[in-house]
Design a protein around this motif. Structure first.
Motif, PDB file in Angstrom:
ATOM      1  N   ALA A 160       0.860  -1.396  -0.117  1.00 16.30           N
ATOM      2  CA  ALA A 160       0.100   0.035  -0.107  1.00 16.30           C
ATOM      3  C   ALA A 160       0.949   1.192  -0.093  1.00 16.30           C
ATOM      4  O   ALA A 160       0.424   2.260  -0.457  1.00 16.30           O
ATOM      5  N   GLN A 161       2.092   1.343   0.587  1.00 15.11           N
ATOM      6  CA  GLN A 161       2.994   2.302   0.447  1.00 15.11           C
ATOM      7  C   GLN A 161       3.150   3.014  -0.907  1.00 15.11           C
ATOM      8  O   GLN A 161       3.421   2.246  -1.677  1.00 15.11           O
ATOM      9  N   GLY A 162       3.041   4.267  -0.888  1.00 13.19           N
ATOM     10  CA  GLY A 162       3.146   4.975  -2.221  1.00 13.19           C
ATOM     11  C   GLY A 162       2.043   4.892  -2.982  1.00 13.19           C
ATOM     12  O   GLY A 162       1.854   5.818  -3.987  1.00 13.19           O
ATOM     13  N   ILE A 208      -9.889   9.502  -6.389  1.00 13.19           N
ATOM     14  CA  ILE A 208      -8.716   8.909  -7.256  1.00 13.19           C
ATOM     15  C   ILE A 208      -8.865   7.412  -7.050  1.00 13.19           C
ATOM     16  O   ILE A 208      -9.313   6.737  -6.516  1.00 13.19           O
ATOM     17  N   THR A 209      -8.097   6.914  -8.126  1.00 11.61           N
ATOM     18  CA  THR A 209      -8.032   5.350  -8.298  1.00 11.61           C
ATOM     19  C   THR A 209      -6.503   5.099  -8.418  1.00 11.61           C
ATOM     20  O   THR A 209      -5.599   5.659  -9.065  1.00 11.61           O
ATOM     21  N   VAL A 210      -6.178   4.056  -7.365  1.00 11.47           N
ATOM     22  CA  VAL A 210      -4.804   3.353  -7.312  1.00 11.47           C
ATOM     23  C   VAL A 210      -4.998   1.988  -7.673  1.00 11.47           C
ATOM     24  O   VAL A 210      -5.954   1.270  -7.388  1.00 11.47           O
ATOM     25  N   LEU A 226      -2.436  -6.102   1.676  1.00 12.76           N
ATOM     26  CA  LEU A 226      -2.400  -4.718   1.298  1.00 12.76           C
ATOM     27  C   LEU A 226      -1.530  -3.798   2.051  1.00 12.76           C
ATOM     28  O   LEU A 226      -0.832  -3.243   1.658  1.00 12.76           O
ATOM     29  N   GLY A 227      -1.623  -3.971   3.346  1.00 13.39           N
ATOM     30  CA  GLY A 227      -1.035  -3.509   4.377  1.00 13.39           C
ATOM     31  C   GLY A 227      -1.089  -1.981   4.916  1.00 13.39           C
ATOM     32  O   GLY A 227      -0.697  -1.133   5.040  1.00 13.39           O
TER      33      GLY A 227
END
Length: 356
Positions: A160-162, A208-210, A226-227
């Motif tokens: 998930a980081q970033g 927003i979409t990631v 996922l974290g």
């Protein structure tokens, strides 16, 4: 044999030990001039502090509820804890066994073998975060109010980081709308490590979409990670936060839930009485059993508790010890807990552990 007489007998049995040797050993945790520890692989569990979830700790509300109308209850809803002592020498361990009602257990029962302190703290943090989220969902459902899923924190070096930030609101997982953290967790759990997941987030008022690629949970091989820590937040103009440091695990869930309900409903749920309890809470309001309840009940009794809420599955343990004048209610659900408190406040009959 009663406990006091039994304890005196054990004390006399050890009376033959040279006092000087025993006294010296109590203060030494290693062999002088050598790096050889003398601590034993056992822990002592005993009564810990109780905390009023309706009150404050160091000037900060334990359960902070902000809404157009927030009640200020006159009673107390105290969560209970267990104190754990480790790194004891053999004489120190024997001393606690002889002179207290502590439970002596293998240290790995408290701290899993091979787990680092950081891993244990991370697991406790995760359990406590899930407990807080479940408490909010259960309280909002009981009050018939909607919730949303907010990212509480992102684990360092996780997938998930970033991609995801704290305070992001999670709206969809692979096109499926989510409102509660449990819904998001189920959708992610259905995926596999290496899968890419599409997440619709709300950040600073914009959608927003990631698309992070899921990792593998090292504590549960084969399961996707996922974290992130997710929390349930009320929709509209209600905010709920929990401000208790240095407490881990899920056992405060029920008492957190009751505090939120008491602050968001008019009147005094407890009727001004001192109520304490323990038990996990599921988002659907189910109350689950916990460990160390004999010590938690003892702590509650010593704090002047009038009504103690116990998960039904823990009733036999509670009744195995002296509970003094406390009324010990048996609860299986959040509704049971609210009913027990209201009945006690009115002087009506309460479903107790003895009658359950």
């Amino acid at each position: 044999m009663n406990t006091a007489r039994h304890r005196r007998t054990r004390t006399l049995a050890w009376g033959a030990l040279p006092l000087l040797l025993l006294t010296a050993a109590l203060s030494v945790d290693h062999i002088p001039l050598a790096d050889v520890p003398l601590t034993v692989p056992y822990a002592a569990e005993g009564p810990g502090p109780t905390v009023d979830t309706l009150g404050e700790v160091e000037g900060i509300p334990v359960v902070d509820v902000r809404a157009p109308e927030v009640d200020t209850p006159a009673g107390q809803l105290r969560m209970t804890t267990v104190s754990v002592r480790t790194n004891m020498t053999l004489p120190q361990l024997i001393g606690r066994w002889l002179t207290t009602d502590d439970t002596i257990v293998p240290a790995e029962q408290i701290f899993p073998k091979g787990a680092t302190r950081e891993e244990i703290e991370e697991a406790n943090k995760a359990a406590f975060s899930q407990s807080e989220s479940a408490a909010t969902v259960a309280a909002m459902d009981w009050l018939h109010l909607p919730v949303k899923t907010v990212i509480a924190d992102v684990i360092k070096d996780s997938p998930a980081q970033g991609h995801i930030r704290p305070d992001d609101v999670l709206l969809q997982v692979d096109g499926k709308r989510v409102a509660k953290p449990g819904q998001a967790q189920e959708l992610i759990a259905a995926l596999a490590p290496g899968d890419q997941v599409e997440l619709l987030l709300e950040r600073d008022g914009k959608e927003i979409t990631v698309r992070p690629t899921l990792g593998e949970n090292e504590h549960d091989p084969g399961k996707a990670l996922l974290g992130v820590y997710m929390a349930a937040h009320p929709v509209d103009d209600i905010e709920v936060s929990y401000n208790l440091q240095d407490v881990g695990g899920p056992s405060a869930g029920m008492m957190f839930t009751l505090a939120v309900i008491d602050k968001l409903t008019p009147g005094d749920l407890t009727g001004g009485h001192v109520v304490a309890g323990t038990g996990t809470i599921d988002p659907d309001g189910t109350v689950g059993p916990i460990g160390g309840i004999v010590h938690k009940a003892r702590a509650a009794r010593d704090a002047g508790t009038e009504l103690f809420l116990s998960p039904s599955d823990n009733c036999a343990e509670v009744l195995s010890r002296d509970t003094g004048n406390m009324v010990v209610a048996a609860v299986d659900t959040l509704d049971d807990a609210v009913t027990a408190i209201e009945s006690f406040a009115k002087g009506e009959e309460v479903r107790t552990c003895g009658s359950a």
